[in-house]
Scaffold this active site. Structure first.
Site, PDB file in Angstrom:
ATOM      1  N   ASP A  64       0.757  -1.111   0.108  1.00  0.00           N
ATOM      2  CA  ASP A  64      -0.041  -0.043   0.053  1.00  0.00           C
ATOM      3  C   ASP A  64       0.659   1.275  -0.080  1.00  0.00           C
ATOM      4  O   ASP A  64       0.552   2.240  -0.459  1.00  0.00           O
ATOM      5  CB  ASP A  64      -0.842   0.036   1.395  1.00  0.00           C
ATOM      6  CG  ASP A  64       0.056  -0.277   2.603  1.00  0.00           C
ATOM      7  OD1 ASP A  64       1.083  -0.394   2.372  1.00  0.00           O
ATOM      8  OD2 ASP A  64      -0.698  -0.111   3.754  1.00  0.00           O
ATOM      9  N   HIS A  65       2.060   1.214   0.343  1.00  0.00           N
ATOM     10  CA  HIS A  65       2.923   2.271   0.504  1.00  0.00           C
ATOM     11  C   HIS A  65       3.526   2.865  -0.740  1.00  0.00           C
ATOM     12  O   HIS A  65       3.436   3.714  -1.475  1.00  0.00           O
ATOM     13  CB  HIS A  65       4.069   2.150   1.609  1.00  0.00           C
ATOM     14  CG  HIS A  65       3.406   2.539   2.995  1.00  0.00           C
ATOM     15  ND1 HIS A  65       2.468   1.641   3.563  1.00  0.00           N
ATOM     16  CD2 HIS A  65       3.793   3.238   3.792  1.00  0.00           C
ATOM     17  CE1 HIS A  65       2.224   1.945   4.825  1.00  0.00           C
ATOM     18  NE2 HIS A  65       3.041   3.054   5.253  1.00  0.00           N
ATOM     19  N   ASP A 119       4.034  -1.006  11.360  1.00  0.00           N
ATOM     20  CA  ASP A 119       3.694   0.172  10.930  1.00  0.00           C
ATOM     21  C   ASP A 119       3.217   0.674  12.307  1.00  0.00           C
ATOM     22  O   ASP A 119       2.220   0.173  13.153  1.00  0.00           O
ATOM     23  CB  ASP A 119       2.509   0.113   9.811  1.00  0.00           C
ATOM     24  CG  ASP A 119       2.090   1.434   9.406  1.00  0.00           C
ATOM     25  OD1 ASP A 119       2.896   1.723   8.329  1.00  0.00           O
ATOM     26  OD2 ASP A 119       1.572   2.127  10.103  1.00  0.00           O
ATOM     27  N   ARG A 379      -0.249  12.965   9.805  1.00  0.00           N
ATOM     28  CA  ARG A 379       0.993  13.500  10.416  1.00  0.00           C
ATOM     29  C   ARG A 379       1.249  14.798   9.232  1.00  0.00           C
ATOM     30  O   ARG A 379       1.029  14.540   8.208  1.00  0.00           O
ATOM     31  CB  ARG A 379       2.208  12.448   9.991  1.00  0.00           C
ATOM     32  CG  ARG A 379       1.874  11.426  11.023  1.00  0.00           C
ATOM     33  CD  ARG A 379       3.205  10.587  11.010  1.00  0.00           C
ATOM     34  NE  ARG A 379       3.163   9.676  12.297  1.00  0.00           N
ATOM     35  CZ  ARG A 379       3.498   8.105  11.985  1.00  0.00           C
ATOM     36  NH1 ARG A 379       3.962   7.609  11.248  1.00  0.00           N
ATOM     37  NH2 ARG A 379       3.358   7.756  13.453  1.00  0.00           N
ATOM     38  N   SER A 533       6.835   7.118  12.940  1.00  0.00           N
ATOM     39  CA  SER A 533       6.779   5.952  12.217  1.00  0.00           C
ATOM     40  C   SER A 533       7.547   4.695  12.929  1.00  0.00           C
ATOM     41  O   SER A 533       8.283   4.962  13.625  1.00  0.00           O
ATOM     42  CB  SER A 533       7.136   6.077  10.803  1.00  0.00           C
ATOM     43  OG  SER A 533       8.387   5.632  10.774  1.00  0.00           O
ATOM     44  N   ARG A 535       9.390   2.635  11.120  1.00  0.00           N
ATOM     45  CA  ARG A 535      10.455   2.367  10.175  1.00  0.00           C
ATOM     46  C   ARG A 535      11.608   1.801  10.861  1.00  0.00           C
ATOM     47  O   ARG A 535      12.379   3.017  11.533  1.00  0.00           O
ATOM     48  CB  ARG A 535      10.615   3.537   8.967  1.00  0.00           C
ATOM     49  CG  ARG A 535      11.189   4.799   9.437  1.00  0.00           C
ATOM     50  CD  ARG A 535      10.864   5.723   8.387  1.00  0.00           C
ATOM     51  NE  ARG A 535       9.515   6.000   8.253  1.00  0.00           N
ATOM     52  CZ  ARG A 535       9.241   7.374   7.724  1.00  0.00           C
ATOM     53  NH1 ARG A 535      10.005   8.016   7.373  1.00  0.00           N
ATOM     54  NH2 ARG A 535       7.869   7.396   7.563  1.00  0.00           N
TER      55      ARG A 535
HETATM   56  C1  MIC Z   1       4.038   6.313   8.455  1.00  0.00           C
HETATM   57  O1  MIC Z   1       3.091   6.812   8.335  1.00  0.00           O
HETATM   58  O2  MIC Z   1       5.162   7.032   8.567  1.00  0.00           O
HETATM   59  C2  MIC Z   1       4.512   5.057   7.650  1.00  0.00           C
HETATM   60  C3  MIC Z   1       5.257   5.054   6.604  1.00  0.00           C
HETATM   61  O3  MIC Z   1       3.200   4.400   7.435  1.00  0.00           O
HETATM   62  C4  MIC Z   1       5.402   4.394   8.700  1.00  0.00           C
HETATM   63  C5  MIC Z   1       6.047   3.150   8.289  1.00  0.00           C
HETATM   64  C6  MIC Z   1       6.883   3.265   7.313  1.00  0.00           C
HETATM   65  O4  MIC Z   1       7.993   4.134   7.508  1.00  0.00           O
HETATM   66  O5  MIC Z   1       7.217   2.484   6.322  1.00  0.00           O
HETATM   67  C7  MIC Z   1       4.679   4.122   9.950  1.00  0.00           C
HETATM   68  O6  MIC Z   1       3.939   4.652  10.447  1.00  0.00           O
HETATM   69  O7  MIC Z   1       5.193   3.209  10.818  1.00  0.00           O
HETATM   70 FE1  SF4 Z   2      -0.019   4.855   5.064  1.00  0.00          FE
HETATM   71 FE2  SF4 Z   2       1.360   5.518   7.198  1.00  0.00          FE
HETATM   72 FE3  SF4 Z   2      -0.105   7.210   5.784  1.00  0.00          FE
HETATM   73 FE4  SF4 Z   2      -1.312   5.428   7.306  1.00  0.00          FE
HETATM   74  S1  SF4 Z   2       0.014   6.911   8.142  1.00  0.00           S
HETATM   75  S2  SF4 Z   2      -1.763   6.157   5.227  1.00  0.00           S
HETATM   76  S3  SF4 Z   2       0.020   3.675   7.050  1.00  0.00           S
HETATM   77  S4  SF4 Z   2       1.764   6.206   5.114  1.00  0.00           S
END
Ligand code: MIC
Ligand code: SF4
Length: 643
Positions: A64-65, A119, A379, A533, A535
């Site tokens: 999905d990313h 995540d 975010r 996140s 990550r």
């Molecule tokens: C995000 O919202 O920052 C992400 C991308 O979903 C991350 C995961 C990632 O960095 O792949 C998260 O929230 O953990």
């Molecule tokens: Fe995707 Fe993270 Fe954004 Fe949710 S917050 S939509 S998991 S990138």
């Protein structure tokens, strides 16, 4: 003594430890989820554990990313993930099927289950009474291998919702108000548990919106009761048989109780560049808007899109606004396509994107220079949208749609009667884009494209850590600062040498070069280092560059765990005022590291030879974490303990 919902679920899953806040516990994990941007590393680590089949009740791998395929990298990764899923007993949700948290809520979450996801928004599952926890990929890989998940027993904070939401005010406003009150550090070490009369007027997806953004409070998880509303949702998803009631006991004890009166709540909005920079929409009315983005795992449910479509029906988006809509799942998209709401959105001028994270993680739709973007996301960290100078606001679907119509921030309560949405009796159920694992796993070949590079290995902890402070940063540094995402960098998630070039690139473009020049070193930070996140690249890539320890005033939970998992020592300044006595490029040494850890002492000294200073630091590692650090990370630790 009665139990809260969280305590009930934790006690049912407790493998080790006592449920005393702050003490380490281990819990059994029923379900796991991964997504493509963290999943490739998680599965590389899972492969290294030599387990033939996942040992969870259910594990799902989502794509999905990284769905913007500007080169072969993302598609290579998807093929790897699909083959891994088939071989190791994992369900595979194909690209286009939707955002992991939304699909998980619709099709897989079960009240009372534990869910560990790579995540940070995994707690979205709390909307359905599932205990969802975000973690680094390595912890999720370990859970798939049958290991328990370790964490400090959280405090339980009851948020008692009283009253009823007024017209035009919705779930997003509740969580924004909580962020205003509590800040991005307010939930650290806690599970936010919701109760009170007000819960009864919230649908499962509203609850999920609130649970989702508990991550922005820094909370370990968020959870709602599983009640008749949950049952109705599961019935509509044809999953009623998996429902069970879970409510807190009348005499449950909480570590903290907050009360929020929904009767008085107004539409709220988070201003740039932090989710807790919240005020009433009425206070920022009139700000010109260039882009409106509806979607993300926070606000892209059927209810959210129906409200937006209802508001836009028969209208045209303001000429200065670009409106983008990314539905949360294929189920949502199919339903709005069938009921005509999609046509209303298209007719109004919305740009329809695929069901994926998209603009939320900077995968396209970056705003124009200095552009103002109002988003229903979770975010708004500086630069996350892909445009460093963009001003990103976070708001409800109602407030976002109002901005799309008027071209400026408007309190939606000015718009007369809000559209009404009723939960359908049945959702469209079609799991055709979720591929079950292979029944003949021995025949499945793992597809490894050239983008997938072997994992760098951590070294056991040496007795002396020596080097320079490579970077000094302030409070609330996010993992987006440490390891930025976006369409250019995300495709490198499976290639640590390549992605490490971008560590801290938005804060200091010379960081990675400096780290290499000095052969690694240290990072100095303020409060809540590593928030945001999950990550693990934000730990693994610095490790690759030779970062040995991070010295901070405090750490965010998931990132602290990721540092430990990759053998980087998280050290806390014994006196926060010492932060001012250390400067970037100071040369420091930390002696007797192994000895101190082995002797189970928690105090170490930083000898600063540049300034002739000695500064006391401590660690708060549990016995198990100490062993992980000594082994040079969790993978080494698991290998050592198994052999
Ligand atoms: C995000 O919202 O920052 C992400 C991308 O979903 C991350 C995961 C990632 O960095 O792949 C998260 O929230 O953990
Ligand atoms: Fe995707 Fe993270 Fe954004 Fe949710 S917050 S939509 S998991 S990138």
């Amino acid at each position: 003594m009665g139990l809260s919902i969280s305590q009930k679920i934790i006690s049912e899953h407790l493998v080790e430890g006592r449920m005393i806040p702050g003490y380490e516990i281990a819990i059994r994990i029923d379900q796991t989820l991964t997504q493509d941007a963290t999943g490739t590393l998680a599965y590389l680590q899972f492969e290294a554990m030599n387990v033939p089949r996942v040992r969870t009740k259910r594990s799902v791998s989502y794509v999905d990313h990284n769905t913007l395929q500007t080169g072969p990298e993302n598609a290579d990764d998807h093929a790897y993930l699909q083959s891994i899923a088939a071989k190791y007993g994992i369900y595979f949700s194909r690209p286009g099927n939707g955002i992991c948290h939304q699909v998980q809520l619709e099709r897989f979450d079960v009240p009372g289950d534990t869910l560990l996801g790579s995540d940070s928004h995994t707690p979205t599952a709390g909307g359905l009474g599932t205990l969802g926890i975000g973690a680094g990929g390595l912890d999720v890989a370990a859970a798939m291998a049958g290991e328990p998940f370790y964490m400090p027993m959280p405090k339980i904070c009851l948020v008692r919702l009283v009253g009823k939401l007024q017209k035009w005010v919705s779930a997003k406003d509740i969580i924004l108000e909580l962020l205003r009150i509590l800040s991005v550090k307010g939930g650290v070490g806690k599970i936010m548990e919701y109760g009170g009369e007000g819960v009864k007027s919230l649908a499962v997806t509203d609850r999920a919106t609130i649970a989702n953004m508990g991550a922005e409070l820094g909370a370990t998880s968020s959870i709602f009761p599983s009640d008749e509303i949950t049952r109705a949702f599961m019935l509509a998803q044809e999953r009623e048989s998996e429902w069970r009631e879970i409510c807190a006991d009348e005499d449950a004890q909480y570590d903290q109780v907050l009360e929020l009166n929904l009767d008085n709540l107004e539409p709220m909005i988070a201003r740039p560049h932090m989710p807790d920079n919240v005020c009433r929409v009425a206070e920022v009315e009139g700000i010109k808007v260039d882009q409106v983005a509806i979607g993300s795992c926070t606000n892209s449910s059927l209810r959210d899109l129906m409200v937006v479509a209802g508001m836009l029906r028969g209208k045209t988006v303001h000429p200065d606004v670009s409106l983008v809509v990314s539905p949360g799942s294929r189920q949502v998209l199919e339903m709005i396509a069938r009921n005509g709401a999609l046509a209303d959105l298209i007719a109004a001028g919305a740009r329809i994107l695929e069901c994926a994270c998209g603009p939320c993680i900077g995968m396209g739709q970056a705003p124009k220079t200095d552009g103002v973007s109002v988003r229903t996301f979770n975010r708004n960290f500086e630069g996350r949208s892909g445009t460093k100078s963009a001003q990103v606001y976070l708001a409800s679907p109602e407030t976002a749609a109002a901005a799309a119509i008027f071209g400026e921030i408007v309190d939606p309560r000015k718009l007369g009667e809000p559209p009404v949405f009723e939960l359908p009796e049945r959702f469209v159920i079609d799991d055709g884009m979720i591929i079950p694992p292979s029944e003949r796993p021995e025949t499945v070949e793992i597809v490894r494209g050239p983008n997938i590079k072997p994992l760098p290995e951590a070294e056991p902890m040496p007795e002396v850590l020596r080097g320079r402070i490579l970077l000094k940063v302030g409070d609330n540094i996010t993992t987006d600062h440490i390891m930025p995402a976006g369409s250019k960098i995300l495709p490198l998630r499976s290639n640590i040498p390549a992605i490490s070039e971008y560590v801290f690139s938005s804060v200091d473009p010379n960081f990675s070069e400096r780290a290499k020049q000095y052969g690694g070193g240290f990072i100095l930070a303020g409060e809540n280092y590593g928030q945001g996140s999950s990550r693990e690249h934000a730990a693994l890539a610095p490790m690759y560059l030779g970062v040995k320890a991070v010295v901070a005033k405090s750490f965010a939970r998931i990132h602290r765990q990721n540092l430990i998992n990759f053998g980087i020592l998280p050290l806390i300044l014994a006196d926060p005022a010492d932060y001012d006595r250390l400067q970037q490029l100071d040369e420091i040494e930390i002696y007797d590291v192994v000895k101190t850890l082995r002797e189970r002492r928690d105090s170490l000294q930083i000898v600063n030879s540049t300034r002739d200073l000695i500064i006391r630091v401590k660690h708060d590692l549990s016995d198990r974490e100490r062993e992980v650090i000594l082994a040079g990370g969790r993978l080494n630790y698991i290998r050592n303990t198994r052999s």
